[in-house]
Motif scaffolding. Structure first.
Motif, mmCIF file in Angstrom:
data_model
loop_
_atom_site.group_PDB
_atom_site.id
_atom_site.type_symbol
_atom_site.label_atom_id
_atom_site.label_comp_id
_atom_site.label_asym_id
_atom_site.label_seq_id
_atom_site.Cartn_x
_atom_site.Cartn_y
_atom_site.Cartn_z
ATOM 1 N N VAL A 34 -11.397 -22.015 -16.718
ATOM 2 C CA VAL A 34 -10.160 -22.235 -17.487
ATOM 3 C C VAL A 34 -8.931 -21.993 -16.616
ATOM 4 N N ILE A 35 -8.986 -20.963 -15.797
ATOM 5 C CA ILE A 35 -7.843 -20.678 -14.905
ATOM 6 C C ILE A 35 -7.635 -21.841 -13.944
ATOM 7 N N LEU A 36 -8.703 -22.280 -13.312
ATOM 8 C CA LEU A 36 -8.570 -23.362 -12.330
ATOM 9 C C LEU A 36 -8.111 -24.655 -13.002
ATOM 10 N N LEU A 37 -8.641 -24.899 -14.202
ATOM 11 C CA LEU A 37 -8.225 -26.089 -14.944
ATOM 12 C C LEU A 37 -6.745 -26.001 -15.313
ATOM 13 N N GLY A 38 -6.347 -24.813 -15.741
ATOM 14 C CA GLY A 38 -4.943 -24.595 -16.088
ATOM 15 C C GLY A 38 -4.031 -24.807 -14.894
ATOM 16 N N ILE A 39 -4.457 -24.296 -13.753
ATOM 17 C CA ILE A 39 -3.659 -24.467 -12.523
ATOM 18 C C ILE A 39 -3.556 -25.949 -12.186
ATOM 19 N N HIS A 76 6.043 -28.870 -19.996
ATOM 20 C CA HIS A 76 5.025 -28.062 -20.667
ATOM 21 C C HIS A 76 4.647 -28.587 -22.047
ATOM 22 N N PRO A 77 5.635 -28.986 -22.866
ATOM 23 C CA PRO A 77 5.240 -29.473 -24.203
ATOM 24 C C PRO A 77 4.263 -30.649 -24.122
ATOM 25 N N MET A 78 4.523 -31.572 -23.203
ATOM 26 C CA MET A 78 3.622 -32.709 -23.099
ATOM 27 C C MET A 78 2.242 -32.243 -22.629
ATOM 28 N N LEU A 79 2.211 -31.283 -21.739
ATOM 29 C CA LEU A 79 0.935 -30.745 -21.281
ATOM 30 C C LEU A 79 0.140 -30.185 -22.460
ATOM 31 N N MET A 80 0.812 -29.466 -23.344
ATOM 32 C CA MET A 80 0.126 -28.884 -24.491
ATOM 33 C C MET A 80 -0.420 -29.965 -25.419
ATOM 34 N N ILE A 81 0.327 -31.039 -25.561
ATOM 35 C CA ILE A 81 -0.116 -32.122 -26.440
ATOM 36 C C ILE A 81 -1.306 -32.849 -25.814
ATOM 37 N N TYR A 128 -2.672 -21.645 -21.159
ATOM 38 C CA TYR A 128 -1.242 -21.924 -21.324
ATOM 39 C C TYR A 128 -0.419 -21.169 -20.275
ATOM 40 N N ILE A 129 -0.655 -19.867 -20.183
ATOM 41 C CA ILE A 129 0.164 -19.025 -19.294
ATOM 42 C C ILE A 129 0.011 -19.488 -17.839
ATOM 43 N N VAL A 130 -1.214 -19.750 -17.460
ATOM 44 C CA VAL A 130 -1.492 -20.146 -16.073
ATOM 45 C C VAL A 130 -0.914 -21.533 -15.769
ATOM 46 N N SER A 131 -1.061 -22.453 -16.704
ATOM 47 C CA SER A 131 -0.582 -23.816 -16.453
ATOM 48 C C SER A 131 0.945 -23.858 -16.397
ATOM 49 N N ALA A 189 -3.404 -17.545 -10.343
ATOM 50 C CA ALA A 189 -2.615 -18.784 -10.456
ATOM 51 C C ALA A 189 -1.546 -18.838 -9.379
ATOM 52 N N ALA A 190 -0.884 -17.693 -9.156
ATOM 53 C CA ALA A 190 0.179 -17.657 -8.141
ATOM 54 C C ALA A 190 -0.404 -17.925 -6.758
ATOM 55 N N ALA A 191 -1.540 -17.295 -6.479
ATOM 56 C CA ALA A 191 -2.146 -17.458 -5.154
ATOM 57 C C ALA A 191 -2.573 -18.904 -4.922
ATOM 58 N N VAL A 192 -3.260 -19.484 -5.888
ATOM 59 C CA VAL A 192 -3.747 -20.854 -5.728
ATOM 60 C C VAL A 192 -2.587 -21.843 -5.687
#
Lengths: 279, 444
Positions: free
Chosen positions: B7-12, B26-31, B49-52, B349-352
């Motif tokens: 999930v983290i990698l996908l979010g990134i 971000h809103p479009m990403l959520m949709i 959400y937080i990571v993306s 997320a920050a590192a990647v």
């Protein structure tokens, strides 16, 4: 008091184990959680279950009344029955059994020490939305020598927030066991017929005159008329086994609820009483 | 553990991609990720959400610096400084310094974040209806003065959004508690307007139409600056502090944090137009951006109030999973408090994202640059698929599609108008009115 009943009328062809399980509520809350357990258990028994949460009881009622081409299993409750829009006829041949009965609890902060009723004072009481609450609170207030006024919150979560944040000091809702478990409240009364989890029944306390102390829900299934009687009977038995099984019993016990174990007729009668009580 | 990492990698990945796409956000990403988010448990939805969002803030400046297009309003300073950066052939350095600034902004807040949340959770007054209502009212006040539209337009759109939020049927016990609002007796309207169709039509498609009308000004990458430039540490730290405070302001805080940090840096520390000052201002803005998008989570995670559009969408998804802000305090995963898990996820997320933005952002930006139209077509198809999927889940597909098409046509017709006030009214209106009714019962 909520009574969840599952009514299943299966009209599938012999050997056809496809059923639609459509629930008239959103994905949050106990109806969704417990109906998902039932759906999963039916799948384990070999049924092909199309499980959907339709968000509202109105479309499910439409399906019940107009029928569908597959067996329809649904979970109904007295809150749906109490109104006009989602009221359906409770038929014996469609009634499988109750999933749970959940009393309302009358709770205060007495366990926290220093909190006492002040005679004549008006207390705001967090409640679920229902007209019947005012009648109960009015009668109870006379006994306690205080004024109790209902403040309606949308759901149990909002009620708990209001109590924890000290927006209200009194609650009349289904979350009594939760508040007692974390020792934030004392719940001396509830709407069960007998003493339950340490709480005394409200109905006799109020002189047996205020009917608004019980509630039930009924689950109804709308089907077509082409099912074999054998398959229908099998489905009913399977659902009743699920209702008596560990998965459901554990879930409802954790939620502070119980089941009705009497005959189908007595359960239907309880549904009617609880529905009238909540109006 | 595996699912968490995935999930983290996908979010990134999703965040970096959406940050590179001009006109997305971000809103479009959520949709667009709705089908995925419906199957994840609530804690993983939050982590995604937080990571993306963090990842998109790393790559968001690429859109502004690389294409001259505003992906998010937070990238405004990038647009402003772009001419100076290009003139000094410092685009590569600018990308790298914004990546470092993003890490600093993220780390400065990420470390105390769990303690901040614990402290706020220990203040029960935060859950009171007055506090929640105050945040909602502040959001409404902010959108009324949304400068992209005239005041009258904002009030009208907000009012329409609130009315739309009330459409539907509620059955709570019969009698006066059973309410119908603009359902006209139709069961398909019982649950009101579908959120995904409203957001898809008025937000996602609106951004899509807006982007179609603009022309990108691609820049040549792989530029080499004419002289050595050291990283502006002080500017980045200042920006981080500004962003962490300003991010708490509903609706506009996270949006204006980068602009505010940029302006403060310009007025008080680096007013010149040389490349060193330019990079200092850019770094301050970027750090403010990333730190604000962490503190903006606090109202959501403490009292369950969304104060920016993407959070409003997120809460919609979480509420159907029986999520409450208070319950998160009790969550434990892998023996860790959930808030600590968030910080660890942010660190990953920050590192990647840093590695990505520091190394391969240039070739990826070139890739996107030459395939922008294709990527936008793909987002449209994904959007439509999300609407159809959501509709099929509640056996109301036709109504969902009709709403999506109708709202898309309206947003095309009024593509110069920002529909953000309508979105805010739609997502927050119902709850705000309920809360005001509660306050009336409590105090009057």
């Amino acid at each position: 008091m909520f009574v969840m009943s599952i009514s299943g009328l299966s009209l599938a062809h012999a050997g056809d184990k496809e059923i639609q399980m459509y629930i008239g509520s959103k994905a949050s809350g106990r109806i969704a959680a417990n109906s998902a357990i039932i759906s999963d258990e039916l799948k384990k028994l070999g049924y092909k279950v199309d499980y959907k949460l339709l968000g509202n009881c109105a479309p499910v009622k439409e399906m019940i009344e107009k029928g569908s081409d597959k067996t329809l299993v649904t979970v109904w409750m007295n809150l749906f029955q109490a109104g006009d829009t989602c009221h359906i006829e409770v038929k014996k041949e469609q009634f499988v059994g109750t999933v749970w009965v959940n009393p309302y609890w009358f709770c205060t902060r007495e366990t926290q020490g220093g909190w006492k009723w002040q005679p004549g004072k008006t207390y705001k009481v967090a409640t679920h939305p229902a007209d019947g609450n005012d009648k109960v609170l009015s009668a109870l207030g006379k006994i306690l020598n205080v004024n109790l006024e209902s403040v309606q919150y949308k759901n149990s979560g909002a009620i708990k927030k209001a109590f924890v944040s000290k927006e209200v000091d009194v609650v009349f809702a289904s979350i009594g066991p939760e508040l007692m478990a974390d020792k934030s409240a004392s719940c001396p009364y509830n709407t069960a017929d007998q003493e339950y989890m340490g709480g005394k029944p409200l109905y006799p306390l109020l002189g047996g005159k205020v009917i608004n102390a019980r509630a039930s829900a009924i689950v109804w299934v709308a089907v077509n008329s082409k099912l074999s009687p054998e398959d229908t009977k099998k489905l009913y038995q399977d659902i009743q086994k699920i209702l008596a099984g560990n998965a459901i019993l554990t879930a409802i016990k954790n939620q502070g609820s119980y089941q009705l174990n009497g005959s189908i007729e007595s359960q239907i009668e309880a549904v009617d009483i609880f529905t009238q009580a909540i109006k | 553990m595996t699912l968490w990492i995935i999930v983290i990698l996908l979010g990134i990945f999703c965040g970096l991609l959406i940050g590179l796409l001009p006109g997305a956000g971000h809103p479009m990403l959520m949709i667009l990720t709705f089908p995925l988010l419906t199957v994840l448990p609530p804690h993983l939805v939050l982590i995604f959400y937080i990571v993306s969002v963090q990842a998109s803030e790393f790559s968001g400046s690429v859109s502004a610096l690389g294409f001259g297009l505003l992906g998010e309003i937070t990238s405004q300073p990038g647009l402003i400084e772009r001419p100076t950066v290009i003139a000094h052939q410092a685009i590569d350095v600018a990308f790298k310094y914004t990546a470092i600034s993003s890490v600093i902004g993220c780390c400065l807040v990420m470390i105390p974040f769990p303690y901040l949340l614990e402290w706020f959770h220990a203040q029960p007054f935060m859950m009171r209806t007055e506090v929640v209502s105050l945040f909602s009212v502040l959001v409404f006040a902010s959108v009324i003065f949304w400068k992209e539209n005239r005041l009258v337009e904002n009030v009208l759109l907000l009012s329409i959004g609130i009315i739309m939020s009330r459409v539907g049927f509620q059955s709570n016990g019969g009698g006066s508690t059973e309410t119908h609002f603009l359902t006209f007796g139709q069961s398909f309207l019982a649950d009101g307007f579908p959120t995904i169709a409203v957001l898809g039509g008025f937000l996602a498609m609106h951004a899509w139409f807006e982007f179609q009308s603009k022309a990108a000004e691609p820049v040549k990458f792989d530029q080499k600056p004419t002289h050595d430039l050291s990283f502006p540490w002080a500017s980045s730290l200042r920006g981080s502090l500004i962003g962490s405070v300003v991010g708490l302001i509903p609706m506009v805080g996270s949006i204006m944090s980068s602009t505010l940090a940029h302006q403060i840096e310009k007025k008080f520390f680096h007013a010149k137009s040389d490349i060193k000052s330019c990079l200092a201002r850019l770094s301050a803005a970027e750090s403010a951006n990333n730190s604000s998008f962490i503190t903006v989570l606090i109202p959501l995670m403490v009292i369950g109030v969304a104060i920016i559009p993407s959070q409003m969408i997120l809460i919609n998804y979480l509420e159907i999973k029986n999520w409450t802000a208070e319950s998160m305090n009790q969550w434990r995963f892998f023996g860790l408090n959930f808030y600590v898990l968030i910080s660890i996820s942010l660190a990953i997320a920050a590192a990647v994202s840093y590695f990505f933005c520091y190394t391969i952002v240039a070739p990826l930006a070139k890739f996107c640059q030459t395939r922008i139209n294709l990527l936008n077509s793909v987002t449209f198809v994904v959007m439509l698929a999300a609407v159809i999927y959501a509709g099929s889940e509640v056996r109301n597909t036709i109504f969902f599609i009709v709403c999506f098409v109708a709202f898309s046509l309206i947003s095309y017709r009024f593509r110069k108008t920002s529909f953000l006030p309508l979105i805010a009214g739609f997502l927050l209106g119902d709850q705000t009115i309920d809360n005001l009714q509660i306050l009336q019962s409590l105090y009057f």
